[in-house]
Design a protein around this motif. Structure first.
Motif, PDB file in Angstrom:
ATOM      1  N   ARG A 131      -7.914   4.892  -3.807  1.00  0.00           N
ATOM      2  CA  ARG A 131      -8.656   4.239  -2.883  1.00  0.00           C
ATOM      3  C   ARG A 131      -9.082   2.924  -3.161  1.00  0.00           C
ATOM      4  N   GLU A 132      -9.638   3.074  -4.338  1.00  0.00           N
ATOM      5  CA  GLU A 132     -10.279   1.900  -4.913  1.00  0.00           C
ATOM      6  C   GLU A 132      -9.182   0.697  -4.958  1.00  0.00           C
ATOM      7  N   GLY A 133      -7.958   1.197  -5.340  1.00  0.00           N
ATOM      8  CA  GLY A 133      -6.716   0.343  -5.397  1.00  0.00           C
ATOM      9  C   GLY A 133      -6.204  -0.097  -3.957  1.00  0.00           C
ATOM     10  N   GLY A 134      -6.760   0.292  -2.951  1.00  0.00           N
ATOM     11  CA  GLY A 134      -6.207   0.055  -1.621  1.00  0.00           C
ATOM     12  C   GLY A 134      -5.311   0.809  -1.197  1.00  0.00           C
ATOM     13  N   HIS A 135      -5.120   1.869  -1.689  1.00  0.00           N
ATOM     14  CA  HIS A 135      -4.099   2.861  -1.261  1.00  0.00           C
ATOM     15  C   HIS A 135      -4.592   3.898  -0.302  1.00  0.00           C
ATOM     16  N   GLU A 136      -3.667   4.160   0.812  1.00  0.00           N
ATOM     17  CA  GLU A 136      -3.900   5.520   1.571  1.00  0.00           C
ATOM     18  C   GLU A 136      -3.955   6.814   1.145  1.00  0.00           C
ATOM     19  N   VAL A 137      -4.968   7.499   0.762  1.00  0.00           N
ATOM     20  CA  VAL A 137      -4.845   8.641   0.213  1.00  0.00           C
ATOM     21  C   VAL A 137      -5.383   9.837   0.741  1.00  0.00           C
ATOM     22  N   ARG A 138      -4.480  10.915   1.294  1.00  0.00           N
ATOM     23  CA  ARG A 138      -4.845  12.054   1.866  1.00  0.00           C
ATOM     24  C   ARG A 138      -5.303  13.097   0.799  1.00  0.00           C
ATOM     25  N   VAL A 139      -6.259  13.880   1.145  1.00  0.00           N
ATOM     26  CA  VAL A 139      -6.756  14.855   0.312  1.00  0.00           C
ATOM     27  C   VAL A 139      -6.555  16.365   0.765  1.00  0.00           C
ATOM     28  N   LEU A 140      -5.667  17.099   0.133  1.00  0.00           N
ATOM     29  CA  LEU A 140      -5.254  18.333   0.775  1.00  0.00           C
ATOM     30  C   LEU A 140      -6.187  19.453  -0.466  1.00  0.00           C
ATOM     31  N   SER A 141      -7.016  20.025   0.195  1.00  0.00           N
ATOM     32  CA  SER A 141      -7.545  21.403  -0.068  1.00  0.00           C
ATOM     33  C   SER A 141      -7.515  22.454   0.992  1.00  0.00           C
ATOM     34  N   ARG A 142      -8.274  23.578   0.393  1.00  0.00           N
ATOM     35  CA  ARG A 142      -7.999  24.651   1.311  1.00  0.00           C
ATOM     36  C   ARG A 142      -9.377  24.633   2.605  1.00  0.00           C
TER      37      ARG A 142
ATOM     38  N   MET B 209       0.868  -1.243   0.063  1.00  0.00           N
ATOM     39  CA  MET B 209      -0.078  -0.242  -0.005  1.00  0.00           C
ATOM     40  C   MET B 209       0.680   1.203  -0.062  1.00  0.00           C
ATOM     41  N   THR B 210       0.432   2.135  -0.964  1.00  0.00           N
ATOM     42  CA  THR B 210       1.354   3.195  -1.141  1.00  0.00           C
ATOM     43  C   THR B 210       0.660   4.691  -0.370  1.00  0.00           C
ATOM     44  N   THR B 211       1.360   5.548   0.332  1.00  0.00           N
ATOM     45  CA  THR B 211       0.702   6.549   0.913  1.00  0.00           C
ATOM     46  C   THR B 211       0.674   7.850   0.067  1.00  0.00           C
ATOM     47  N   ILE B 212      -0.530   8.225  -0.566  1.00  0.00           N
ATOM     48  CA  ILE B 212      -0.262   9.290  -1.512  1.00  0.00           C
ATOM     49  C   ILE B 212      -1.068  10.556  -1.314  1.00  0.00           C
ATOM     50  N   LEU B 213      -0.531  11.802  -1.403  1.00  0.00           N
ATOM     51  CA  LEU B 213      -1.047  12.872  -1.103  1.00  0.00           C
ATOM     52  C   LEU B 213      -1.881  13.563  -2.423  1.00  0.00           C
ATOM     53  N   VAL B 214      -3.080  13.743  -2.578  1.00  0.00           N
ATOM     54  CA  VAL B 214      -3.596  14.328  -3.761  1.00  0.00           C
ATOM     55  C   VAL B 214      -4.057  16.170  -3.400  1.00  0.00           C
ATOM     56  N   THR B 215      -3.260  16.893  -4.056  1.00  0.00           N
ATOM     57  CA  THR B 215      -3.599  18.504  -3.989  1.00  0.00           C
ATOM     58  C   THR B 215      -4.917  18.741  -4.859  1.00  0.00           C
ATOM     59  N   GLY B 216      -5.683  19.664  -4.376  1.00  0.00           N
ATOM     60  CA  GLY B 216      -6.949  19.924  -4.999  1.00  0.00           C
ATOM     61  C   GLY B 216      -7.786  18.484  -5.255  1.00  0.00           C
ATOM     62  N   GLY B 217      -7.770  17.802  -4.102  1.00  0.00           N
ATOM     63  CA  GLY B 217      -8.321  16.345  -4.128  1.00  0.00           C
ATOM     64  C   GLY B 217     -10.086  16.636  -3.961  1.00  0.00           C
TER      65      GLY B 217
ATOM     66  N   GLU C  65       4.232  14.608   5.509  1.00  0.00           N
ATOM     67  CA  GLU C  65       4.939  13.651   6.379  1.00  0.00           C
ATOM     68  C   GLU C  65       4.488  12.385   5.940  1.00  0.00           C
ATOM     69  N   GLY C  66       5.438  11.397   5.597  1.00  0.00           N
ATOM     70  CA  GLY C  66       5.071  10.079   5.528  1.00  0.00           C
ATOM     71  C   GLY C  66       4.495   9.865   4.123  1.00  0.00           C
ATOM     72  N   VAL C  67       4.371  10.812   3.156  1.00  0.00           N
ATOM     73  CA  VAL C  67       4.031  10.552   1.929  1.00  0.00           C
ATOM     74  C   VAL C  67       4.745  10.137   1.075  1.00  0.00           C
ATOM     75  N   GLU C  68       4.463   9.000   0.176  1.00  0.00           N
ATOM     76  CA  GLU C  68       5.518   8.759  -0.809  1.00  0.00           C
ATOM     77  C   GLU C  68       5.461   9.257  -2.376  1.00  0.00           C
ATOM     78  N   VAL C  69       4.108   9.657  -2.657  1.00  0.00           N
ATOM     79  CA  VAL C  69       3.939  10.241  -3.875  1.00  0.00           C
ATOM     80  C   VAL C  69       2.617  11.319  -3.675  1.00  0.00           C
ATOM     81  N   ILE C  70       3.002  12.364  -4.667  1.00  0.00           N
ATOM     82  CA  ILE C  70       2.109  13.400  -4.528  1.00  0.00           C
ATOM     83  C   ILE C  70       1.477  13.756  -5.922  1.00  0.00           C
ATOM     84  N   VAL C  71       0.239  13.673  -6.086  1.00  0.00           N
ATOM     85  CA  VAL C  71      -0.404  14.128  -7.237  1.00  0.00           C
ATOM     86  C   VAL C  71      -1.020  15.412  -7.055  1.00  0.00           C
ATOM     87  N   HIS C  72      -0.317  16.326  -7.826  1.00  0.00           N
ATOM     88  CA  HIS C  72      -0.571  17.698  -7.627  1.00  0.00           C
ATOM     89  C   HIS C  72      -1.489  18.089  -8.743  1.00  0.00           C
ATOM     90  N   CYS C  73      -2.999  18.309  -8.529  1.00  0.00           N
ATOM     91  CA  CYS C  73      -4.011  18.650  -9.171  1.00  0.00           C
ATOM     92  C   CYS C  73      -4.493  20.363  -8.764  1.00  0.00           C
TER      93      CYS C  73
END
Length: 246
Positions: free
Chosen positions: A22-33, A1-9, A54-62
């Motif tokens: 999340r459907e793929g079983g990954h931990e996803v953090r949603v960052l927005s204002r 499982m990968t920890t991923i941050l999605v900006t503009g989530g 902190e602790g995030v492996e991948v960021i998807v910057h949307c």
């Protein structure tokens, strides 16, 4: 499982990317204002951003805004990612940012360059405009009795869910640099798109083409924002219009 941050989530694209991951079983953090527990204004930065990364492996910057601030936001995000040891930053950009001299496009290109020079592993995907944006433009234009259209302008809209699928795929792979562009299945004239919208909405409007001045519109008329050789999208504008709009 990968920890991923999605900006503009919570946005049009980010929400779908979050769902796919999340459907793929990954931990996803949603960052927005305004989305707790990671409610962060990227333009301002601050301690909340470090906590989110902190602790995030991948960021998807949307996250992005035509109102400005994207370069500052990217700078804050990149600095936080470096501090946290993030291994992969994925960025969604727009086809033609290096060819069409619109202010927003210039900003997107500047963010691409910040990411390329960040020292992080990175991937950049450029796509054509989403169906949602074309619909918003036509809805706004249709408020007048005559639908005024930019003369000579074409578009190649793409289904946002297909872009979300591709971004999720890229997020789970290794850094790939600038990957192949994604374009919608058809290059369409604006009168053609407008007629499709009017049929779907049951409205009647006379169409009037208006030639718009300036370098940006000249570059757009020349197809700078199109990628017909990468017409990989499947969903058409008519199919998008036929769906219930949430």
């Amino acid at each position: 499982m990968t920890t991923i941050l999605v900006t503009g989530g919570t946005g049009t694209l980010g929400r779908l990317v979050t769902e796919r991951l999340r459907e793929g079983g990954h931990e996803v953090r949603v960052l927005s204002r305004h989305s707790e527990p990671y409610a962060v204004d990227l333009v301002k930065g601050g301690a909340g951003l470090d906590a989110a990364v902190e602790g995030v492996e991948v960021i998807v910057h949307c996250a992005s805004s035509p109102r400005g601030g994207d370069e500052r936001a990217a700078g804050h995000l990149i600095a936080a990612a470096r501090r946290a040891g993030v291994r992969h930053l994925v960025y969604i950009s727009i086809v033609g940012v290096d060819r069409v001299p619109l202010g927003y496009y210039r900003t997107k290109l500047a963010v691409e360059r910040l990411i390329e020079d960040s020292g992080l592993g990175w991937t950049v995907l450029r796509t054509t405009q989403f169906h949602d944006l074309v619909l918003q433009i036509l809805q706004g234009l249709a408020k007048l009795p005559v639908l005024l259209l930019p003369a000579g302008l074409r578009d190649q809209p793409i289904e946002v869910s297909e872009v979300a699928d591709r971004l999720a795929e890229l997020a789970l792979g290794g850094p790939a640099g600038r990957v192949a562009d994604m374009g919608g299945p058809q290059v369409r004239t604006f009168p053609d798109l407008a007629r499709a919208y009017l049929r779907a909405s049951g409205r009647r409007r006379r169409l009037l083409n208006v030639r718009l001045p300036g370098k940006a519109f000249r570059a757009a008329r020349d197809g700078g924002h199109l990628t017909p050789q990468r017409a990989v999208g499947k969903g058409t504008f008519e199919e998008f219009l036929a769906k219930p709009l949430g």
